[in-house]
Design an enzyme around this catalytic site. Structure first.
Site, short mmCIF file in Angstrom:
data_model
loop_
_atom_site.label_atom_id
_atom_site.label_comp_id
_atom_site.label_asym_id
_atom_site.label_seq_id
_atom_site.Cartn_x
_atom_site.Cartn_y
_atom_site.Cartn_z
N GLY A 13 0.81 -1.22 0.00
CA GLY A 13 0.00 0.00 0.00
C GLY A 13 0.84 1.26 0.00
O GLY A 13 1.86 1.37 -0.68
N GLN A 37 3.48 -10.54 7.06
CA GLN A 37 3.67 -9.81 5.81
C GLN A 37 5.08 -9.99 5.26
O GLN A 37 5.48 -9.28 4.32
CB GLN A 37 3.40 -8.31 6.04
CG GLN A 37 1.97 -7.98 6.42
CD GLN A 37 0.98 -8.30 5.32
OE1 GLN A 37 1.28 -8.20 4.14
NE2 GLN A 37 -0.21 -8.72 5.72
N ASP A 61 5.99 -5.54 15.47
CA ASP A 61 4.66 -5.22 15.99
C ASP A 61 4.78 -3.86 16.67
O ASP A 61 5.40 -3.74 17.73
CB ASP A 61 4.19 -6.28 16.98
CG ASP A 61 2.79 -6.02 17.52
OD1 ASP A 61 2.24 -4.93 17.25
OD2 ASP A 61 2.25 -6.90 18.22
N TYR A 155 -11.96 5.16 14.13
CA TYR A 155 -10.79 5.45 13.30
C TYR A 155 -10.50 6.95 13.31
O TYR A 155 -9.35 7.38 13.48
CB TYR A 155 -11.04 4.96 11.89
CG TYR A 155 -9.94 5.28 10.90
CD1 TYR A 155 -8.75 4.59 10.93
CD2 TYR A 155 -10.13 6.26 9.91
CE1 TYR A 155 -7.74 4.87 10.01
CE2 TYR A 155 -9.13 6.54 9.00
CZ TYR A 155 -7.94 5.84 9.04
OH TYR A 155 -6.95 6.12 8.13
N LYS A 159 -7.05 9.23 14.46
CA LYS A 159 -6.30 10.12 13.58
C LYS A 159 -6.30 11.56 14.10
O LYS A 159 -5.35 12.31 13.86
CB LYS A 159 -6.85 10.04 12.15
CG LYS A 159 -6.64 8.67 11.50
CD LYS A 159 -5.16 8.25 11.52
CE LYS A 159 -4.92 6.93 10.83
NZ LYS A 159 -3.48 6.56 10.79
N PRO A 185 -3.97 11.63 3.93
CA PRO A 185 -4.56 11.27 2.63
C PRO A 185 -6.07 11.21 2.68
O PRO A 185 -6.68 10.95 3.73
CB PRO A 185 -3.99 9.87 2.37
CG PRO A 185 -2.90 9.67 3.38
CD PRO A 185 -3.27 10.52 4.55
N GLY A 186 -6.67 11.43 1.53
CA GLY A 186 -8.07 11.13 1.34
C GLY A 186 -8.19 9.69 0.89
O GLY A 186 -7.48 8.82 1.39
N GLU A 189 -6.02 4.51 -3.59
CA GLU A 189 -6.27 3.19 -4.16
C GLU A 189 -5.32 2.17 -3.52
O GLU A 189 -4.20 1.96 -3.96
CB GLU A 189 -6.06 3.21 -5.68
CG GLU A 189 -6.41 1.90 -6.39
CD GLU A 189 -7.84 1.48 -6.16
OE1 GLU A 189 -8.05 0.31 -5.78
OE2 GLU A 189 -8.76 2.31 -6.34
#
Length: 259
Positions: A13, A37, A61, A155, A159, A185-186, A189
């Site tokens: 991402g 990951q 972590d 959320y 933030k 960010p808005g 994708e």
């Protein structure tokens, strides 16, 4: 000597795009992400090294402060420098205000707030411990930290907290030559954004078409923000060109919120 940056949530991402961009800027890149990951992260490391960058991966972590301190020490011992901390890792659990569970609230605050705070503290401590070394701390906030959003109450609260921590740390760390900023960010994708849309549909908040219109077509610039666009902003904040910018939470949303 090359500068060194550590990116949490750096495997995919926005984090992946940041890792690649900073490597292209000439920095050593330390990609950190959860153990599960590791294969994705190692692919990113390989991609960076193949184009001439210098990257390594450490599982992390961010909810455990001692782990963050440990990987920062490893990064410094590996490269001999430590200059930029990007606290990018975060999660978003979609639910109505009335439906937020204690577990959802605690999980998001643990990752998005504790993880960022611990990363800031560990980085600042290391910067101060390196003689004559200034530093850059760059945090992942969101436009959801500028304006409350429906079905993202927990959320959003995390933030908003990141924005407050950014402002506070910037003031306290400025005498040590450390700048602290965040990027907001808005709709970008990413896999996380696609998960948000799917969750909204699952909860009956909106149809798939309605959800996409809300998230992707509400900005003045009718184009999709890509992770690389956010990475460009982080690149600037990590550079000497931003040396007089601190305590700011910079919006990159294509024209949704105006401040």
């Amino acid at each position: 000597m090359r500068r060194t940056a550590l990116i949490t949530g750096g495997a995919k991402g926005i984090g992946r795009a940041i890792s690649k961009r900073l490597a292209k800027d000439g920095l050593n890149v330390v990609i950190c992400d959860l153990q599960n990951q590791d294969s994705v992260a190692l692919n990113t490391v390989q991609e960076i090294n193949e184009f001439g960058g210098n990257a390594i991966f450490y599982p992390l972590d961010i909810q455990v402060k001692s782990q963050i301190e440990n990987v920062i020490d490893k990064a410094y011992n590996k490269f001999g420098t430590f200059d930029v901390m990007v606290n990018n890792a975060g999660i978003c659990i979609v639910n109505s205000f009335a439906g937020i569970t204690e577990d959802e609230l605690e999980k998001q605050w643990s990752v998005n707030v504790k993880g960022v705070l611990f990363g800031m503290q560990a980085a600042a401590s290391k910067f101060k411990g390196i003689q004559n070394r200034t530093g850059r701390i760059i945090n992942a906030a969101s436009i959801s930290g500028q304006l409350g959003m429906p079905n993202q109450g927990a959320y959003c609260s995390t933030k908003f907290a990141v924005k407050a921590l950014t402002q506070t740390a910037a003031q306290e760390l400025a005498p040590d030559g450390i700048t602290v900023n965040s990027y907001c960010p808005g709709t970008v994708e990413t896999e996380m954004q696609r998960d948000i849309l799917e969750r909204e549909v699952e909860l009956g908040i909106a149809t798939k078409e309605e959800s996409r219109k809300i998230h992707y077509e509400s900005s003045a610039i009718k184009e999709t923000i890509m992770p690389e666009d956010v990475a460009d902003l982080v690149s600037f904040l990590a550079s000497d060109k931003s040396k007089f910018i601190t305590g700011q939470s910079i919006i990159i949303d294509g024209g949704v919120i105006y401040q």
